[in-house]
Design an enzyme around this catalytic site. Structure first.
Site, mmCIF file in Angstrom:
data_model
loop_
_atom_site.group_PDB
_atom_site.id
_atom_site.type_symbol
_atom_site.label_atom_id
_atom_site.label_comp_id
_atom_site.label_asym_id
_atom_site.label_seq_id
_atom_site.Cartn_x
_atom_site.Cartn_y
_atom_site.Cartn_z
ATOM 1 N N HIS A 253 27.798 25.799 33.516
ATOM 2 C CA HIS A 253 28.030 24.730 34.491
ATOM 3 C C HIS A 253 28.939 23.695 33.822
ATOM 4 O O HIS A 253 28.517 22.990 32.906
ATOM 5 C CB HIS A 253 26.705 24.100 34.927
ATOM 6 C CG HIS A 253 25.836 25.027 35.725
ATOM 7 N ND1 HIS A 253 24.457 24.986 35.687
ATOM 8 C CD2 HIS A 253 26.156 26.043 36.564
ATOM 9 C CE1 HIS A 253 23.977 25.924 36.482
ATOM 10 N NE2 HIS A 253 24.984 26.584 37.024
ATOM 11 N N GLU A 256 28.103 19.951 32.857
ATOM 12 C CA GLU A 256 26.913 19.701 32.028
ATOM 13 C C GLU A 256 27.312 19.650 30.552
ATOM 14 O O GLU A 256 26.934 20.498 29.736
ATOM 15 C CB GLU A 256 25.853 20.770 32.322
ATOM 16 C CG GLU A 256 25.387 20.695 33.777
ATOM 17 C CD GLU A 256 24.391 21.772 34.173
ATOM 18 O OE1 GLU A 256 23.916 22.517 33.287
ATOM 19 O OE2 GLU A 256 24.076 21.863 35.372
ATOM 20 N N HIS A 460 22.178 23.847 28.920
ATOM 21 C CA HIS A 460 22.528 23.134 30.155
ATOM 22 C C HIS A 460 22.346 21.626 29.998
ATOM 23 O O HIS A 460 21.671 21.162 29.082
ATOM 24 C CB HIS A 460 21.624 23.616 31.301
ATOM 25 C CG HIS A 460 21.930 25.002 31.769
ATOM 26 N ND1 HIS A 460 22.567 25.273 32.951
ATOM 27 C CD2 HIS A 460 21.708 26.206 31.182
ATOM 28 C CE1 HIS A 460 22.717 26.593 33.082
ATOM 29 N NE2 HIS A 460 22.199 27.177 32.022
ATOM 30 N N GLU A 542 17.473 22.585 28.628
ATOM 31 C CA GLU A 542 18.011 21.523 29.482
ATOM 32 C C GLU A 542 17.974 20.192 28.733
ATOM 33 O O GLU A 542 16.955 19.852 28.134
ATOM 34 C CB GLU A 542 17.149 21.393 30.758
ATOM 35 C CG GLU A 542 17.052 22.653 31.596
ATOM 36 C CD GLU A 542 18.189 22.789 32.597
ATOM 37 O OE1 GLU A 542 18.946 21.806 32.773
ATOM 38 O OE2 GLU A 542 18.315 23.874 33.198
#
Length: 583
Positions: A253, A256, A460, A542
Protein backbone atom coordinates in the site's frame (compact mmCIF):
# COMPACT_ATOMS: atom_id res chain seq x y z
CA UNK A 1 0.54 19.15 -11.38
CA UNK A 2 1.86 22.69 -11.08
CA UNK A 3 -0.12 25.90 -10.62
CA UNK A 4 0.95 29.54 -10.11
CA UNK A 5 -0.67 32.35 -8.12
CA UNK A 6 1.47 35.42 -8.85
CA UNK A 7 4.90 34.48 -7.48
CA UNK A 8 3.59 31.50 -5.50
CA UNK A 9 3.89 28.10 -7.18
CA UNK A 10 2.29 24.84 -5.96
CA UNK A 11 3.73 21.63 -7.41
CA UNK A 12 3.47 17.86 -7.08
CA UNK A 13 5.68 17.12 -10.10
CA UNK A 14 7.98 14.71 -8.30
CA UNK A 15 8.14 11.06 -7.21
CA UNK A 16 5.24 10.30 -4.78
CA UNK A 17 3.78 13.80 -5.23
CA UNK A 18 0.00 14.21 -4.99
CA UNK A 19 -2.05 17.36 -5.57
CA UNK A 20 -5.11 17.66 -7.81
CA UNK A 21 -5.89 21.39 -7.79
CA UNK A 22 -5.51 24.57 -5.71
CA UNK A 23 -7.52 27.75 -5.36
CA UNK A 24 -6.60 30.91 -3.50
CA UNK A 25 -8.88 32.09 -0.68
CA UNK A 26 -9.14 35.85 -1.14
CA UNK A 27 -8.80 38.06 1.94
CA UNK A 28 -12.16 39.09 3.23
CA UNK A 29 -13.53 35.57 2.81
CA UNK A 30 -13.77 33.59 6.05
CA UNK A 31 -10.61 31.84 7.07
CA UNK A 32 -12.55 28.64 7.76
CA UNK A 33 -14.26 26.81 4.86
CA UNK A 34 -17.46 26.74 6.92
CA UNK A 35 -18.97 27.68 10.24
CA UNK A 36 -19.20 24.04 11.34
CA UNK A 37 -17.56 23.18 14.68
CA UNK A 38 -13.98 22.01 14.26
CA UNK A 39 -11.61 19.80 16.23
CA UNK A 40 -8.30 21.15 17.55
CA UNK A 41 -7.03 24.70 17.88
CA UNK A 42 -4.05 26.59 16.54
CA UNK A 43 -1.21 27.19 18.97
CA UNK A 44 -0.53 30.42 17.09
CA UNK A 45 -3.87 31.62 18.38
CA UNK A 46 -7.28 31.44 16.72
CA UNK A 47 -7.26 35.14 15.88
CA UNK A 48 -4.06 35.11 13.85
CA UNK A 49 -5.05 35.86 10.27
CA UNK A 50 -2.92 33.97 7.75
CA UNK A 51 -0.95 36.00 5.21
CA UNK A 52 -1.82 33.44 2.53
CA UNK A 53 -4.67 30.91 2.44
CA UNK A 54 -5.33 28.23 -0.14
CA UNK A 55 -7.84 25.42 -0.63
CA UNK A 56 -6.17 22.27 -1.99
CA UNK A 57 -7.60 19.02 -3.31
CA UNK A 58 -5.75 15.73 -3.18
CA UNK A 59 -5.83 13.44 -6.20
CA UNK A 60 -7.67 10.13 -5.79
CA UNK A 61 -5.79 6.98 -6.80
CA UNK A 62 -5.87 6.58 -10.63
CA UNK A 63 -7.55 10.00 -11.05
CA UNK A 64 -8.95 10.70 -14.51
CA UNK A 65 -8.82 7.06 -15.63
CA UNK A 66 -11.37 4.23 -15.70
CA UNK A 67 -9.62 2.87 -12.60
CA UNK A 68 -10.21 5.96 -10.43
CA UNK A 69 -11.24 4.98 -6.91
CA UNK A 70 -12.08 6.59 -3.59
CA UNK A 71 -8.66 6.52 -1.90
CA UNK A 72 -7.84 10.16 -1.08
CA UNK A 73 -5.66 10.32 2.04
CA UNK A 74 -2.13 10.79 0.69
CA UNK A 75 -1.00 14.32 -0.20
CA UNK A 76 2.52 15.55 -0.91
CA UNK A 77 3.24 18.88 -2.59
CA UNK A 78 5.58 21.86 -2.53
CA UNK A 79 5.09 25.61 -2.24
CA UNK A 80 7.66 28.14 -3.40
CA UNK A 81 7.76 31.88 -4.11
CA UNK A 82 5.88 33.06 -1.00
CA UNK A 83 7.41 35.79 1.17
CA UNK A 84 9.73 34.37 3.88
CA UNK A 85 8.42 34.40 7.43
CA UNK A 86 4.75 34.71 6.43
CA UNK A 87 1.90 32.58 7.84
CA UNK A 88 0.47 30.11 5.30
CA UNK A 89 -2.84 28.29 5.74
CA UNK A 90 -3.85 25.20 3.73
CA UNK A 91 -7.32 23.62 3.70
CA UNK A 92 -7.23 20.09 2.23
CA UNK A 93 -10.81 19.91 0.99
CA UNK A 94 -11.47 16.30 -0.03
CA UNK A 95 -9.58 13.78 2.12
CA UNK A 96 -10.98 10.45 3.23
CA UNK A 97 -12.43 10.81 6.71
CA UNK A 98 -9.39 10.52 8.99
CA UNK A 99 -11.02 12.30 11.91
CA UNK A 100 -9.96 9.63 14.41
CA UNK A 101 -6.31 9.92 13.36
CA UNK A 102 -6.26 13.72 13.71
CA UNK A 103 -8.24 13.67 16.96
CA UNK A 104 -5.34 11.62 18.37
CA UNK A 105 -2.87 14.40 17.53
CA UNK A 106 -1.77 13.54 13.98
CA UNK A 107 -0.32 16.50 12.08
CA UNK A 108 0.97 16.98 8.52
CA UNK A 109 4.71 16.82 7.91
CA UNK A 110 6.80 19.75 6.65
CA UNK A 111 10.34 20.37 5.49
CA UNK A 112 12.03 23.35 3.82
CA UNK A 113 14.87 23.25 1.28
CA UNK A 114 17.26 24.89 1.83
CA UNK A 115 16.88 25.50 5.55
CA UNK A 116 15.30 22.57 7.43
CA UNK A 117 16.20 19.38 5.67
CA UNK A 118 14.55 17.06 8.22
CA UNK A 119 10.85 16.29 8.06
CA UNK A 120 8.97 17.53 11.14
CA UNK A 121 5.34 17.60 12.17
CA UNK A 122 3.87 21.09 11.84
CA UNK A 123 3.85 22.87 15.21
CA UNK A 124 0.30 24.23 15.24
CA UNK A 125 -2.34 21.57 15.80
CA UNK A 126 -4.45 21.19 12.65
CA UNK A 127 -8.24 21.46 12.69
CA UNK A 128 -10.71 19.11 11.04
CA UNK A 129 -14.37 19.44 10.12
CA UNK A 130 -16.98 17.69 8.03
CA UNK A 131 -18.87 19.94 5.61
CA UNK A 132 -21.55 18.50 3.31
CA UNK A 133 -20.34 15.01 4.24
CA UNK A 134 -16.79 15.91 3.21
CA UNK A 135 -13.79 15.75 5.57
CA UNK A 136 -11.64 18.91 5.54
CA UNK A 137 -8.20 19.23 7.13
CA UNK A 138 -6.88 22.74 7.83
CA UNK A 139 -3.39 23.63 9.02
CA UNK A 140 -1.14 26.66 9.27
CA UNK A 141 2.62 26.94 8.98
CA UNK A 142 4.94 29.92 9.37
CA UNK A 143 7.30 29.85 6.40
CA UNK A 144 11.00 29.77 7.16
CA UNK A 145 12.80 33.09 6.91
CA UNK A 146 14.88 31.90 3.95
CA UNK A 147 14.55 33.64 0.59
CA UNK A 148 14.08 31.31 -2.40
CA UNK A 149 13.23 28.28 -0.24
CA UNK A 150 10.75 25.56 -1.24
CA UNK A 151 8.46 24.18 1.48
CA UNK A 152 7.12 20.61 1.20
CA UNK A 153 3.98 19.31 2.94
CA UNK A 154 3.01 15.65 3.25
CA UNK A 155 0.42 13.39 4.87
CA UNK A 156 3.17 11.32 6.55
CA UNK A 157 6.97 10.99 6.35
CA UNK A 158 7.58 10.29 2.64
CA UNK A 159 9.87 7.58 1.31
CA UNK A 160 9.80 7.61 -2.49
CA UNK A 161 10.75 5.01 -5.09
CA UNK A 162 13.75 7.20 -6.00
CA UNK A 163 14.92 7.30 -2.37
CA UNK A 164 14.55 3.51 -2.19
CA UNK A 165 16.63 3.01 -5.35
CA UNK A 166 19.31 5.39 -4.06
CA UNK A 167 19.44 3.46 -0.76
CA UNK A 168 19.84 0.14 -2.60
CA UNK A 169 22.53 1.64 -4.84
CA UNK A 170 24.48 2.72 -1.75
CA UNK A 171 24.16 -0.83 -0.35
CA UNK A 172 25.49 -2.27 -3.62
CA UNK A 173 28.50 0.03 -3.29
CA UNK A 174 28.98 -1.06 0.34
CA UNK A 175 29.28 -4.72 -0.75
CA UNK A 176 31.50 -4.49 -3.86
CA UNK A 177 32.90 -8.01 -3.36
CA UNK A 178 29.52 -9.70 -2.83
CA UNK A 179 29.69 -11.41 -6.24
CA UNK A 180 33.04 -13.07 -5.37
CA UNK A 181 31.74 -14.85 -2.24
CA UNK A 182 31.82 -18.64 -2.45
CA UNK A 183 31.36 -21.73 -0.23
CA UNK A 184 35.02 -21.35 0.80
CA UNK A 185 34.44 -17.81 2.16
CA UNK A 186 34.64 -17.37 5.94
CA UNK A 187 31.34 -18.69 7.41
CA UNK A 188 30.63 -15.46 9.31
CA UNK A 189 30.96 -13.23 6.23
CA UNK A 190 27.79 -11.26 5.41
CA UNK A 191 26.19 -12.53 2.19
CA UNK A 192 24.34 -9.69 0.42
CA UNK A 193 22.73 -10.12 -3.01
CA UNK A 194 20.43 -7.75 -4.90
CA UNK A 195 18.52 -8.71 -8.03
CA UNK A 196 15.59 -7.61 -10.16
CA UNK A 197 12.67 -9.83 -9.12
CA UNK A 198 10.38 -8.45 -11.84
CA UNK A 199 9.25 -5.20 -13.40
CA UNK A 200 6.01 -3.48 -12.43
CA UNK A 201 3.28 -2.62 -14.93
CA UNK A 202 4.82 0.87 -15.31
CA UNK A 203 8.27 -0.67 -15.80
CA UNK A 204 9.64 0.18 -12.34
CA UNK A 205 11.98 -2.20 -10.50
CA UNK A 206 10.69 -4.66 -7.92
CA UNK A 207 13.92 -5.58 -6.11
CA UNK A 208 14.70 -8.71 -4.13
CA UNK A 209 17.47 -8.71 -1.52
CA UNK A 210 19.00 -11.90 -0.13
CA UNK A 211 20.89 -11.56 3.17
CA UNK A 212 22.52 -14.33 5.22
CA UNK A 213 25.98 -15.53 6.35
CA UNK A 214 28.23 -17.59 4.10
CA UNK A 215 27.81 -20.65 6.37
CA UNK A 216 26.00 -23.43 4.52
CA UNK A 217 26.55 -21.89 1.06
CA UNK A 218 26.57 -24.24 -1.93
CA UNK A 219 28.07 -23.71 -5.39
CA UNK A 220 24.62 -24.37 -6.82
CA UNK A 221 22.45 -21.30 -7.41
CA UNK A 222 18.72 -20.78 -7.06
CA UNK A 223 16.52 -21.47 -10.08
CA UNK A 224 15.52 -18.67 -12.46
CA UNK A 225 11.77 -19.04 -11.98
CA UNK A 226 9.19 -18.59 -14.76
CA UNK A 227 8.44 -14.99 -15.76
CA UNK A 228 10.76 -13.73 -12.99
CA UNK A 229 14.34 -12.43 -12.75
CA UNK A 230 14.41 -10.83 -16.24
CA UNK A 231 17.97 -9.47 -15.89
CA UNK A 232 19.98 -12.47 -17.07
CA UNK A 233 23.25 -10.57 -16.51
CA UNK A 234 22.70 -10.87 -12.75
CA UNK A 235 23.19 -14.47 -11.54
CA UNK A 236 20.74 -15.86 -8.99
CA UNK A 237 22.07 -16.11 -5.41
CA UNK A 238 23.81 -19.22 -4.13
CA UNK A 239 21.65 -21.84 -2.44
CA UNK A 240 21.64 -22.37 1.33
CA UNK A 241 19.49 -25.51 1.49
CA UNK A 242 20.05 -26.11 5.21
CA UNK A 243 18.68 -22.72 6.27
CA UNK A 244 15.04 -21.79 6.30
CA UNK A 245 13.77 -18.52 4.83
CA UNK A 246 12.53 -15.43 6.65
CA UNK A 247 10.50 -13.37 4.17
CA UNK A 248 9.84 -9.63 4.65
CA UNK A 249 7.98 -7.29 2.28
CA UNK A 250 6.86 -3.68 2.35
CA UNK A 251 4.83 -0.94 0.62
CA UNK A 252 2.11 -3.03 -1.00
CA UNK A 253 0.00 0.00 0.00
CA UNK A 254 1.98 2.99 -1.30
CA UNK A 255 0.73 5.64 1.15
CA UNK A 256 1.65 3.52 4.18
CA UNK A 257 5.17 4.94 4.43
CA UNK A 258 5.87 3.77 8.03
CA UNK A 259 6.33 0.31 6.50
CA UNK A 260 9.40 1.50 4.56
CA UNK A 261 11.07 2.87 7.68
CA UNK A 262 10.40 -0.39 9.55
CA UNK A 263 11.87 -2.27 6.57
CA UNK A 264 14.94 -0.01 6.42
CA UNK A 265 15.52 -0.39 10.16
CA UNK A 266 15.45 -4.17 9.86
CA UNK A 267 17.67 -4.15 6.76
CA UNK A 268 20.31 -2.00 8.50
CA UNK A 269 20.17 -4.28 11.54
CA UNK A 270 20.46 -7.60 9.72
CA UNK A 271 23.48 -6.33 7.74
CA UNK A 272 25.45 -5.35 10.87
CA UNK A 273 28.72 -7.25 10.82
CA UNK A 274 29.54 -6.75 14.51
CA UNK A 275 26.12 -7.33 16.08
CA UNK A 276 25.95 -10.83 17.67
CA UNK A 277 22.17 -10.90 17.30
CA UNK A 278 22.32 -10.16 13.55
CA UNK A 279 25.17 -12.64 13.23
CA UNK A 280 23.18 -15.39 14.91
CA UNK A 281 20.14 -14.69 12.76
CA UNK A 282 22.18 -14.77 9.55
CA UNK A 283 23.55 -18.16 10.66
CA UNK A 284 20.01 -19.47 11.20
CA UNK A 285 18.06 -18.00 8.26
CA UNK A 286 18.22 -16.76 4.68
CA UNK A 287 16.44 -13.39 4.60
CA UNK A 288 14.44 -12.65 1.44
CA UNK A 289 13.48 -8.96 1.43
CA UNK A 290 11.26 -6.98 -0.98
CA UNK A 291 11.47 -3.24 -0.16
CA UNK A 292 8.66 -2.06 -2.45
CA UNK A 293 5.88 -4.34 -3.73
CA UNK A 294 3.93 -1.49 -5.37
CA UNK A 295 6.46 0.95 -6.86
CA UNK A 296 3.91 2.26 -9.39
CA UNK A 297 1.54 3.38 -6.64
CA UNK A 298 4.47 4.97 -4.79
CA UNK A 299 5.72 6.93 -7.83
CA UNK A 300 2.18 8.07 -8.74
CA UNK A 301 1.42 9.30 -5.21
CA UNK A 302 -1.36 6.78 -4.58
CA UNK A 303 -2.61 5.90 -1.10
CA UNK A 304 -3.67 2.24 -1.44
CA UNK A 305 -3.75 0.89 -5.00
CA UNK A 306 -1.57 0.24 -8.06
CA UNK A 307 -1.70 1.87 -11.52
CA UNK A 308 -4.92 -0.06 -12.32
CA UNK A 309 -6.66 0.83 -9.05
CA UNK A 310 -6.08 -2.67 -7.63
CA UNK A 311 -5.48 -3.34 -3.93
CA UNK A 312 -2.58 -5.75 -4.44
CA UNK A 313 -2.91 -7.12 -0.90
CA UNK A 314 -6.11 -8.89 -1.94
CA UNK A 315 -4.58 -10.74 -4.93
CA UNK A 316 -2.47 -13.44 -3.26
CA UNK A 317 -4.91 -16.33 -3.75
CA UNK A 318 -4.44 -16.37 -7.52
CA UNK A 319 -2.09 -13.58 -8.67
CA UNK A 320 -1.58 -12.99 -12.39
CA UNK A 321 1.98 -12.49 -13.70
CA UNK A 322 0.56 -10.06 -16.27
CA UNK A 323 -1.71 -8.03 -13.95
CA UNK A 324 -0.08 -8.39 -10.51
CA UNK A 325 3.59 -9.13 -11.31
CA UNK A 326 5.04 -8.33 -7.87
CA UNK A 327 2.43 -10.42 -6.03
CA UNK A 328 2.85 -13.31 -8.45
CA UNK A 329 6.61 -12.99 -7.92
CA UNK A 330 6.39 -12.92 -4.11
CA UNK A 331 4.11 -15.95 -3.96
CA UNK A 332 6.12 -17.95 -6.52
CA UNK A 333 9.27 -17.20 -4.53
CA UNK A 334 7.69 -18.38 -1.26
CA UNK A 335 6.46 -21.61 -2.86
CA UNK A 336 9.92 -22.25 -4.31
CA UNK A 337 11.62 -21.84 -0.93
CA UNK A 338 8.89 -23.86 0.81
CA UNK A 339 10.18 -26.82 -1.23
CA UNK A 340 13.87 -26.03 -1.76
CA UNK A 341 14.71 -25.00 1.82
CA UNK A 342 12.54 -27.67 3.41
CA UNK A 343 13.45 -29.43 6.64
CA UNK A 344 14.49 -33.11 6.58
CA UNK A 345 16.08 -32.46 3.20
CA UNK A 346 18.07 -35.63 2.60
CA UNK A 347 20.21 -34.18 -0.20
CA UNK A 348 23.75 -33.82 1.19
CA UNK A 349 25.20 -30.36 0.92
CA UNK A 350 28.27 -30.35 -1.31
CA UNK A 351 30.55 -28.59 1.17
CA UNK A 352 29.81 -30.38 4.42
CA UNK A 353 31.43 -33.39 6.01
CA UNK A 354 30.33 -32.73 9.57
CA UNK A 355 28.17 -34.87 11.82
CA UNK A 356 24.40 -34.80 11.95
CA UNK A 357 22.37 -33.07 14.63
CA UNK A 358 20.46 -35.21 17.07
CA UNK A 359 18.30 -32.61 18.83
CA UNK A 360 14.52 -32.95 18.41
CA UNK A 361 12.98 -30.23 16.23
CA UNK A 362 9.89 -28.14 16.90
CA UNK A 363 7.58 -27.12 14.10
CA UNK A 364 9.18 -23.72 13.68
CA UNK A 365 12.82 -24.77 13.87
CA UNK A 366 15.56 -26.28 11.79
CA UNK A 367 15.88 -29.87 10.58
CA UNK A 368 16.97 -32.71 12.82
CA UNK A 369 19.14 -34.13 10.06
CA UNK A 370 20.68 -30.99 8.67
CA UNK A 371 24.45 -30.55 8.74
CA UNK A 372 26.09 -28.80 11.62
CA UNK A 373 27.34 -25.66 9.89
CA UNK A 374 27.56 -23.79 12.19
CA UNK A 375 26.89 -25.77 15.42
CA UNK A 376 23.66 -25.13 17.30
CA UNK A 377 23.56 -21.71 18.92
CA UNK A 378 22.34 -21.25 22.53
CA UNK A 379 19.14 -19.72 21.13
CA UNK A 380 18.48 -22.75 18.92
CA UNK A 381 19.17 -25.16 21.77
CA UNK A 382 16.75 -23.33 24.06
CA UNK A 383 14.11 -23.26 21.32
CA UNK A 384 14.58 -26.97 20.76
CA UNK A 385 14.31 -27.74 24.47
CA UNK A 386 11.14 -25.70 24.70
CA UNK A 387 9.42 -27.93 22.17
CA UNK A 388 11.30 -31.12 22.95
CA UNK A 389 8.29 -33.43 22.94
CA UNK A 390 8.12 -35.03 19.54
CA UNK A 391 4.89 -34.48 17.68
CA UNK A 392 3.86 -31.81 20.13
CA UNK A 393 3.10 -29.35 17.38
CA UNK A 394 3.05 -31.37 14.22
CA UNK A 395 -0.62 -31.18 13.38
CA UNK A 396 -1.19 -29.87 9.91
CA UNK A 397 -3.42 -26.90 9.44
CA UNK A 398 -5.96 -26.36 6.69
CA UNK A 399 -4.67 -29.37 4.74
CA UNK A 400 -7.32 -29.34 1.99
CA UNK A 401 -6.61 -25.67 1.32
CA UNK A 402 -2.88 -26.32 1.35
CA UNK A 403 -3.33 -28.98 -1.32
CA UNK A 404 -5.62 -26.74 -3.36
CA UNK A 405 -3.13 -23.89 -3.33
CA UNK A 406 -0.22 -26.22 -4.01
CA UNK A 407 -1.79 -27.09 -7.35
CA UNK A 408 -1.09 -23.45 -8.31
CA UNK A 409 2.42 -23.85 -6.91
CA UNK A 410 3.24 -27.08 -8.70
CA UNK A 411 2.02 -25.78 -12.05
CA UNK A 412 4.01 -22.56 -11.82
CA UNK A 413 7.20 -24.09 -10.37
CA UNK A 414 7.06 -27.01 -12.76
CA UNK A 415 7.19 -24.45 -15.59
CA UNK A 416 10.15 -22.88 -13.80
CA UNK A 417 12.32 -25.94 -13.99
CA UNK A 418 11.46 -26.42 -17.68
CA UNK A 419 12.14 -22.77 -18.54
CA UNK A 420 15.30 -22.55 -16.45
CA UNK A 421 17.77 -19.98 -17.77
CA UNK A 422 20.67 -21.23 -19.84
CA UNK A 423 22.91 -18.64 -18.19
CA UNK A 424 26.22 -20.52 -17.86
CA UNK A 425 26.94 -19.18 -14.37
CA UNK A 426 23.82 -20.94 -13.10
CA UNK A 427 24.30 -24.29 -14.81
CA UNK A 428 26.32 -25.55 -11.87
CA UNK A 429 23.92 -28.41 -11.32
CA UNK A 430 22.98 -30.74 -14.16
CA UNK A 431 19.62 -30.40 -15.89
CA UNK A 432 18.88 -33.94 -14.76
CA UNK A 433 18.87 -32.85 -11.11
CA UNK A 434 16.60 -29.92 -12.00
CA UNK A 435 14.15 -32.35 -13.56
CA UNK A 436 14.35 -34.60 -10.49
CA UNK A 437 13.54 -31.56 -8.32
CA UNK A 438 10.51 -30.83 -10.50
CA UNK A 439 9.33 -34.43 -10.20
CA UNK A 440 9.76 -34.35 -6.42
CA UNK A 441 7.66 -31.17 -6.26
CA UNK A 442 4.89 -32.68 -8.34
CA UNK A 443 4.88 -36.08 -6.64
CA UNK A 444 4.82 -34.93 -3.01
CA UNK A 445 3.59 -31.77 -1.40
CA UNK A 446 5.78 -30.65 1.49
CA UNK A 447 4.06 -31.09 4.87
CA UNK A 448 3.61 -27.70 6.58
CA UNK A 449 5.88 -28.58 9.49
CA UNK A 450 8.74 -29.35 7.07
CA UNK A 451 8.34 -26.26 4.90
CA UNK A 452 11.40 -24.20 4.01
CA UNK A 453 9.77 -20.85 4.86
CA UNK A 454 9.98 -20.11 8.58
CA UNK A 455 8.40 -16.63 8.78
CA UNK A 456 6.39 -14.35 6.50
CA UNK A 457 5.92 -10.71 7.57
CA UNK A 458 4.29 -8.03 5.40
CA UNK A 459 4.69 -4.43 6.61
CA UNK A 460 1.94 -1.79 6.68
CA UNK A 461 0.91 1.60 8.06
CA UNK A 462 -2.30 2.08 10.04
CA UNK A 463 -4.64 5.05 10.42
CA UNK A 464 -7.21 4.16 13.08
CA UNK A 465 -5.76 1.96 15.84
CA UNK A 466 -2.82 3.47 17.72
CA UNK A 467 0.46 1.65 18.23
CA UNK A 468 2.48 -1.03 16.42
CA UNK A 469 0.88 -4.48 16.39
CA UNK A 470 0.41 -7.62 14.30
CA UNK A 471 -2.42 -9.43 12.60
CA UNK A 472 -1.89 -13.20 12.76
CA UNK A 473 -3.96 -16.16 11.65
CA UNK A 474 -6.29 -18.33 13.70
CA UNK A 475 -5.00 -21.91 13.81
CA UNK A 476 -7.26 -24.78 14.95
CA UNK A 477 -4.54 -26.63 16.87
CA UNK A 478 -3.96 -25.09 20.31
CA UNK A 479 -0.22 -25.74 20.53
CA UNK A 480 0.23 -24.24 17.06
CA UNK A 481 -1.78 -21.17 18.04
CA UNK A 482 0.41 -20.70 21.12
CA UNK A 483 3.48 -20.93 18.87
CA UNK A 484 1.86 -18.48 16.43
CA UNK A 485 1.18 -15.92 19.18
CA UNK A 486 4.55 -16.39 20.85
CA UNK A 487 6.51 -14.58 18.13
CA UNK A 488 4.58 -11.27 18.55
CA UNK A 489 4.85 -11.76 22.32
CA UNK A 490 8.63 -11.94 22.01
CA UNK A 491 8.63 -8.77 19.90
CA UNK A 492 6.80 -6.98 22.74
CA UNK A 493 9.43 -8.21 25.21
CA UNK A 494 12.12 -6.64 23.01
CA UNK A 495 10.41 -3.48 21.70
CA UNK A 496 9.10 -0.58 23.77
CA UNK A 497 6.65 0.41 21.03
CA UNK A 498 5.04 -2.96 20.15
CA UNK A 499 1.56 -3.51 21.58
CA UNK A 500 0.92 -7.25 22.03
CA UNK A 501 -2.60 -6.63 23.37
CA UNK A 502 -3.35 -4.73 20.16
CA UNK A 503 -2.62 -7.85 18.05
CA UNK A 504 -5.49 -9.72 16.41
CA UNK A 505 -5.42 -13.49 15.82
CA UNK A 506 -9.15 -13.99 15.21
CA UNK A 507 -10.70 -16.10 12.50
CA UNK A 508 -12.99 -13.16 11.72
CA UNK A 509 -9.93 -11.04 10.82
CA UNK A 510 -8.88 -13.69 8.27
CA UNK A 511 -12.08 -13.32 6.26
CA UNK A 512 -13.33 -9.79 7.03
CA UNK A 513 -14.36 -7.73 3.99
CA UNK A 514 -13.08 -4.20 3.34
CA UNK A 515 -15.69 -1.55 4.01
CA UNK A 516 -14.79 0.36 0.85
CA UNK A 517 -14.47 -2.31 -1.85
CA UNK A 518 -15.89 -5.47 -0.23
CA UNK A 519 -12.77 -7.56 -0.88
CA UNK A 520 -11.97 -10.29 1.63
CA UNK A 521 -8.77 -10.44 3.69
CA UNK A 522 -8.55 -14.05 2.54
CA UNK A 523 -6.67 -12.64 -0.45
CA UNK A 524 -4.09 -10.87 1.74
CA UNK A 525 -0.52 -12.13 1.85
CA UNK A 526 -0.82 -13.13 5.50
CA UNK A 527 -3.83 -15.42 5.01
CA UNK A 528 -3.15 -16.69 1.48
CA UNK A 529 0.47 -17.68 2.21
CA UNK A 530 -0.64 -19.50 5.37
CA UNK A 531 -3.17 -21.42 3.30
CA UNK A 532 -0.80 -22.08 0.40
CA UNK A 533 1.98 -23.72 2.43
CA UNK A 534 0.48 -24.22 5.90
CA UNK A 535 2.86 -21.56 7.27
CA UNK A 536 2.42 -21.10 11.00
CA UNK A 537 4.30 -17.79 11.36
CA UNK A 538 2.49 -15.60 8.80
CA UNK A 539 1.85 -11.99 9.85
CA UNK A 540 0.97 -8.45 8.91
CA UNK A 541 2.83 -5.83 10.98
CA UNK A 542 0.83 -2.59 11.33
CA UNK A 543 2.31 0.73 12.55
CA UNK A 544 0.14 3.74 13.29
CA UNK A 545 1.13 6.90 11.39
CA UNK A 546 1.12 9.01 14.53
CA UNK A 547 1.64 7.41 17.94
CA UNK A 548 0.96 4.50 20.30
CA UNK A 549 -1.16 4.12 23.41
CA UNK A 550 1.23 2.22 25.71
CA UNK A 551 4.96 1.68 26.21
CA UNK A 552 6.67 -1.56 27.22
CA UNK A 553 9.45 -1.70 29.79
CA UNK A 554 12.35 -3.52 28.16
CA UNK A 555 14.55 -5.74 30.37
CA UNK A 556 18.31 -5.30 29.97
CA UNK A 557 20.09 -7.53 27.46
CA UNK A 558 21.63 -10.57 29.14
CA UNK A 559 24.58 -11.23 26.78
CA UNK A 560 27.38 -9.28 25.10
CA UNK A 561 27.91 -7.13 28.25
CA UNK A 562 24.42 -5.70 27.79
CA UNK A 563 25.38 -3.87 24.60
CA UNK A 564 21.92 -4.45 23.10
CA UNK A 565 20.10 -2.87 26.06
CA UNK A 566 17.98 0.00 24.70
CA UNK A 567 18.21 3.42 26.35
CA UNK A 568 15.45 4.12 28.88
CA UNK A 569 12.49 6.05 27.52
CA UNK A 570 9.49 7.86 28.91
CA UNK A 571 6.37 5.95 29.89
CA UNK A 572 4.33 8.25 27.65
CA UNK A 573 4.18 7.14 23.99
CA UNK A 574 6.03 9.63 21.77
CA UNK A 575 5.05 10.87 18.35
CA UNK A 576 6.42 8.36 15.90
CA UNK A 577 9.43 9.34 13.78
CA UNK A 578 11.34 7.43 11.09
CA UNK A 579 13.88 6.51 13.79
CA UNK A 580 11.16 4.96 16.01
CA UNK A 581 9.70 3.04 13.06
CA UNK A 582 13.23 1.80 12.31
CA UNK A 583 13.62 0.59 15.92
Amino acid sequence: MEVRFGNIVFSSKFDSGNLARVEKVEKGNTSSPSDAPSVGSSLSGPNLTPDYEFNAWTQPDCAGTEYENGNRSWFYFSVRGAMPGKLLKINVMNMNNQRKLYSQGMAPLVRTLPGKNRWERIRDRPTTEIVNNQFILSFTHRLLDVRGATTYFSFCYPFSYTECQEMLQQLDESYPKAAQLSPSSAPGTVYYHRELLCNSLDGNRVDLLTVTNCSGMQEERETRLPKLFPDTNTPRPHRFPDKRVFFLSSRVHPGETPSSFVFNGFLNFILRQDDPRANMLRSMFVFKLIPMLNPDGVVRGHYRTDSRGVNLNRQYLNPSPELHPSIYAAKTLLLYHHTHNRLHNTKLSTHSNSTLQTQPTPLNNKATNQHQSPPLTPLEISLNQRNAEKGGSSAQTEVPMVMEENSWATTELGKGDQNCSSDSSEKVVSETEDRVDAEVEESESVPPQEGGVAYYVDLHGHASKRGCFMYGNNLPDESQQVENMLYPRLIAVNSAHFDFLGCNFSEKNMYARDKRDGQSKEGSGRVAIHKAIGLLHSYTLECNYNTGKTMNTIPPACHDNGRATPPPHSLFPPKYTPEIFEQ
